[in-house]
Design a protein around this motif. Sequence first.
Motif, short mmCIF file in Angstrom:
data_model
loop_
_atom_site.label_atom_id
_atom_site.label_comp_id
_atom_site.label_asym_id
_atom_site.label_seq_id
_atom_site.Cartn_x
_atom_site.Cartn_y
_atom_site.Cartn_z
N ASP A 1 49.12 36.65 52.83
CA ASP A 1 48.08 35.81 53.43
C ASP A 1 47.07 36.66 54.20
OD1 ASP A 1 47.33 32.91 54.61
OD2 ASP A 1 47.25 34.39 56.21
N ILE A 2 47.57 37.61 54.97
CA ILE A 2 46.67 38.48 55.74
C ILE A 2 45.77 39.28 54.80
CG2 ILE A 2 46.62 40.47 57.30
CD1 ILE A 2 49.20 39.29 58.60
N ALA A 3 46.37 39.81 53.72
CA ALA A 3 45.57 40.56 52.75
C ALA A 3 44.53 39.65 52.07
CB ALA A 3 46.49 41.19 51.70
N ILE B 1 42.74 36.31 41.35
CA ILE B 1 43.50 37.37 42.02
C ILE B 1 44.13 38.22 40.92
CG2 ILE B 1 45.37 37.92 43.61
CD1 ILE B 1 44.97 35.06 44.81
N GLU B 2 43.69 39.48 40.84
CA GLU B 2 44.10 40.31 39.69
C GLU B 2 45.38 41.08 39.96
OE1 GLU B 2 40.60 42.50 39.88
OE2 GLU B 2 39.38 40.82 39.18
N ALA B 3 45.61 41.44 41.20
CA ALA B 3 46.78 42.29 41.49
C ALA B 3 47.30 42.06 42.89
CB ALA B 3 46.39 43.77 41.32
N PHE C 1 36.95 43.63 44.80
CA PHE C 1 37.22 43.67 46.24
C PHE C 1 38.71 43.94 46.48
CE2 PHE C 1 33.39 41.14 45.85
CZ PHE C 1 32.60 41.62 46.88
N VAL C 2 39.00 44.52 47.64
CA VAL C 2 40.38 44.87 48.00
C VAL C 2 40.68 44.34 49.39
CG1 VAL C 2 42.03 46.75 48.31
CG2 VAL C 2 40.20 46.97 46.62
N GLY C 3 41.84 43.67 49.56
CA GLY C 3 42.26 43.19 50.87
C GLY C 3 43.61 43.77 51.23
N VAL D 1 45.89 43.12 47.93
CA VAL D 1 45.47 42.20 46.87
C VAL D 1 44.09 42.63 46.37
CG1 VAL D 1 46.83 40.19 47.56
CG2 VAL D 1 44.58 40.55 48.58
N GLN D 2 43.82 42.36 45.10
CA GLN D 2 42.55 42.74 44.51
C GLN D 2 41.97 41.59 43.70
OE1 GLN D 2 42.25 46.95 43.06
NE2 GLN D 2 44.49 46.92 43.29
#
Lengths: 389, 389
Positions: free
Chosen positions: B105-107, B3-5, B36-38, B31-32
């Motif tokens: 958590d959702i992200a 997890i980078e960010a 990928f991005v969430g 989160v990234q």
Amino acid sequence: MKIEALDAFYLRMPEVKDIGDGSQDVLVMRVQAGGFVGWGECEASPLTTIAALIAPLSHSACHPIRSSIVGQELPGPDEMEAFHRRVRERSSDLLQTDHALSGIDIALWDLIGKVHGAPVWSFFGAKNHAKTAYASQLFGDTPSATYEDARSVPPEFRAAKFGWGPFGRAELADDREQLAAAREGVGPNRTLLIDTGCVFGHDVSRAAERIALLEEFHVGWWEEPFAAGALAEYSQLSKQTKTKLAGGEGAHTADQARHLIDYGGVGFIQVDAGRIGGITAARQVANYARQKNVQFVNHTFTSNLALSASLQPYADHPSGYAEVPLAASDLAIAIGGMPWVLDPDGGVSAPGNLGLGVTPEPLAISPYLQEVEIRWNGKTLWNSLDNKL
Amino acid sequence: MKIEALDAFYLRMPEVKDIGDGSQDVLVMRVQAGGFVGWGECEASPLTTIAALIAPLSHSACHPIRSSIVGQELPGPDEMEAFHRRVRERSSDLLQTDHALSGIDIALWDLIGKVHGAPVWSFFGAKNHAKTAYASQLFGDTPSATYEDARSVPPEFRAAKFGWGPFGRAELADDREQLAAAREGVGPNRTLLIDTGCVFGHDVSRAAERIALLEEFHVGWWEEPFAAGALAEYSQLSKQTKTKLAGGEGAHTADQARHLIDYGGVGFIQVDAGRIGGITAARQVANYARQKNVQFVNHTFTSNLALSASLQPYADHPSGYAEVPLAASDLAIAIGGMPWVLDPDGGVSAPGNLGLGVTPEPLAISPYLQEVEIRWNGKTLWNSLDNKL
């Protein structure tokens, strides 16, 4: 008389370690009304709690806490429950509210005591009964370290508690050696209490493997076998062992503490006034516990300001235990002075002074003061320099 | 993949009113990992939650939340419960943790879905069943206002809920008129649900006076008669009425929702994924509810991002209800688009897209972005300008 000011002081040791000691930082609250000053202490993340004081309005159930305090009429002792309900209703969607309110409530009680010329406990009952102090410490890394720590518990303490550390994390035989060492160190005539620090999570069978051990060493209570909300698991274990269960330090509402009594089957309910919503919420739990034949006990691991606050709610209970921090950090001493002096029987009582009887000295705490500034859209919402000691 | 960010975006309407509408501001998490991005959304006080992300370490059970996320290995879908436990253990003394963790958590689930090329619900079961959507609104100030609102519920909705407002605050006769108006407006063939918004506190007898009324108008559930933790009161009322009780939006742990099932006697457990600890905690409750023959229902009052997250945990339940916000604020539309389209039978389903299937558009949300800066001893802990959309 209106509440004129609410200030918060974030105090922190020069170095904070990633260890269990919760007295390495603190948020001290100060309220003022009519020339009187009251002090309280939260058991809470200081910066997060400051944010809860001043966060912009989100909606009608998410007000910043300070907006419910400053400018309000100072409640009388009989009005504190209603005052509480209003604060909680206005900020019920702000989770950090209960921790913030705890310090504010304690400071308000200190202020109310000073305004009315009485110690806080006197509003709850005519008597201020001493409680049996217990010395609270961690298991050593080895049984011999635990033995040495147990041996060095000052003789005036009639009870000692060991907790956390390796207990419950290794083999049953290792746990037995730890318990044997603790019992041998404190001797046969003092009460030995055990705190397993939630180590069994929701696992009743792993906890139940220790039942025979705790009974063999005549443990006075078994504290926090499970996670704070594991009520069904508390209940199952309580039915299998003669050792009474204890818990409640994680409760941040009086209802949550009641649940441990009603559904968890605990014999001791341990409440941190600095977290559950202050003296008002702790007093509700103390009353309920008495009614249910459960013993109320304070949870305190920081300064004498927190200790005084935690003794008030059950000062009128004729007997019981009280947790007394054994070794105070420099920060705790700066806030509330040297470790509490026990009476010759190993008892501890709330002070007879007005309010809480423990007043921080600005010059003593100022070296620990942290600077915090919170800005929102170019506007300063919080600047610690505005909170003058 | 690490997890980078983790970034957080505080969005707010130009004017926030002191009314119940909880969609006037929001904290969106991003989160990234591995390109990928969430995205996720908290139901939380934004500024307080930002503080929880970066508050200095207090002790080993009070870490800033972000320190448990960034740099960690991205968990697989089967590892999310363990990931959760670690975050909660490291910050168990920081009360705002559960609200902050919810959005993260959702992200993370959105990100995991995208990485694995699957919708989130597919990790929980093969089927994605539609739920009966209900339109959620407040009682009018007068019975005729309630009647008009009930009449204007779009015809595709098979169920409608009325709540809060004057209900429970006035005379029994007034409550009867409100109920009669709501029932007449929605008609005899649609489900009518009632939400009394905790108005009876801990007072069972005042609530019980309304039993006959709710039964007379065939109310499908009675939501939040009492304060969130009033388990004994829920239980007492549930034994006196044929109307099933509903509650749970105040729960910020899966344990608290379980307590309403085990001790409160609710027939419907309503969980806000943006508050209880995200999809992971909501899924634990959904599983438990099914096992106990209690119906799981989402609680959602903000954007389609929150709605998608709230539908995932029980997508595999073959039937049930779902709360669908009737009127989206401009902010909610900016985050997640126009109000959700129901299927011809009045059903609502989680999207078939990868992850959550609702991705905020930076240009759409940027007008609502709030600037926040938090400084501590001269060091910048948070500057919203560092969180680039």
